[in-house]
Design an enzyme around this catalytic site. Structure first.
Site, mmCIF file in Angstrom:
data_model
loop_
_atom_site.group_PDB
_atom_site.id
_atom_site.type_symbol
_atom_site.label_atom_id
_atom_site.label_comp_id
_atom_site.label_asym_id
_atom_site.label_seq_id
_atom_site.Cartn_x
_atom_site.Cartn_y
_atom_site.Cartn_z
ATOM 1 N N CYS A 100 0.861 -1.176 0.000
ATOM 2 C CA CYS A 100 0.000 0.000 0.000
ATOM 3 C C CYS A 100 0.894 1.221 0.000
ATOM 4 O O CYS A 100 1.627 1.459 0.973
ATOM 5 C CB CYS A 100 -0.921 -0.006 1.218
ATOM 6 S SG CYS A 100 -1.946 1.470 1.336
ATOM 7 N N CYS A 121 -5.347 6.081 -3.512
ATOM 8 C CA CYS A 121 -4.646 4.800 -3.507
ATOM 9 C C CYS A 121 -3.248 5.078 -4.046
ATOM 10 O O CYS A 121 -3.098 5.430 -5.220
ATOM 11 C CB CYS A 121 -5.361 3.766 -4.365
ATOM 12 S SG CYS A 121 -4.430 2.233 -4.607
#
Length: 285
Positions: free
Chosen positions: A86, A227
């Site tokens: 991530c 994101c």
């Protein structure tokens, strides 16, 4: 009685996380426990959970420990499932390590992930993380999404985790997407993929820097405000479509803010802010 653990809430451009310190790897959190923590109605609420654990205290951290990365980012999606990486999470993870005194960053900070060791440095807007090598798939993926009248071709981009990037024609088309529903991919990747929808700015390149807007549907989560790896994938896809003259620096605007992308050789780097919002204690389900 349920076990009570301390937690910290943090975010990077609105992509938010529950951080739980477990240096010695004593917590064995189930998917259901993670999902309960991330539930926005009955839990703390987050797009995912970051468990702060020493690389030597988690089986998946052996390679990171061998490379000298003391800390491993055990990232879990909001549904509890494990994820490789991530991008926004690495910056929030780094912020936590620095503010709690668990690590320093004077000469850079290495963090273990399931997608390998990621190295962070300070940047003007927060931190820059080297996401490492990237790969662009040779074949297109057909993407169907609520709000798009016809299916669109997308390009697969791997930046440590899988993405499919779709180009749209206008800001209004981007706004009309209903990402409360998961886009359908054909062929469907075996492990799923995050799906990014992008619109180029006009002009696309100004002063040698490219600019795009993006929305994203994250697997195991849904639509998020940002994101990090998706931002990198979107910039790489547009750079790929633009051809040999495309720049190596990009600005990507997402609903939660702005992030920077830089291509250096075979690697892609992501920069942006990271904030810790509050701390507390929570009883595990």
């Amino acid at each position: 009685m349920p076990r009570t653990v301390p937690f910290t809430k943090g975010h990077g451009t609105g992509n938010d996380f529950v951080l739980i310190a477990d240096p010695d790897g004593e917590l064995d959190l189930t998917d259901d426990q993670v999902a309960a923590l991330c539930d926005r109605h009955f839990g703390i609420g987050a797009d995912g959970m970051l468990r702060v654990v020493r690389s030597t205290a988690i089986d998946e951290g052996a390679a990171a420990a061998a490379s000298g990365a003391e800390w491993f980012m055990d990232y879990r999606n909001a549904d509890g499932s494990k994820a490789e990486m991530c991008g926004n999470g690495t910056r929030v993870f780094a912020r936590y390590l620095l503010e709690t005194g668990l690590a320093g960053i004077d000469d850079g900070l290495s963090i273990g992930t399931r997608a390998g060791v990621k190295r962070l440095t300070r940047s003007d807007d927060g931190f820059e993380v080297d996401l490492g090598p990237f790969a662009i798939a040779p074949d297109e993926t057909l993407v169907r999404a609520r709000g798009l009248p016809v299916a669109r071709p997308g390009v697969g981009v791997d930046v440590g985790n899988p993405h499919v990037v779709v180009a749209l024609s206008s800001v209004s088309e981007l706004a009309d997407l209903d990402l409360a529903y998961q886009p359908l991919l054909d062929p469907a990747p075996r492990a799923g993929a995050n799906v990014e929808f992008v619109v180029p700015e006009d002009p696309l390149v100004r002063d040698g820097v490219g600019a795009i807007r993006m929305r994203v549907f994250e697997r195991g989560v849904g639509e998020t405000l940002s994101c990090g790896t998706g931002v990198a994938a979107a910039a790489l896809a547009v750079r790929h479509w633009a051809g040999a003259a495309a720049p190596d620096r990009w600005i990507v605007d997402v609903p939660g803010g702005r992030l920077g992308v830089r291509v250096s050789g075979e690697s892609v780097l992501l920069s942006g802010p990271a904030s810790l919002v509050y701390t507390g204690e929570v009883a595990l389900a």
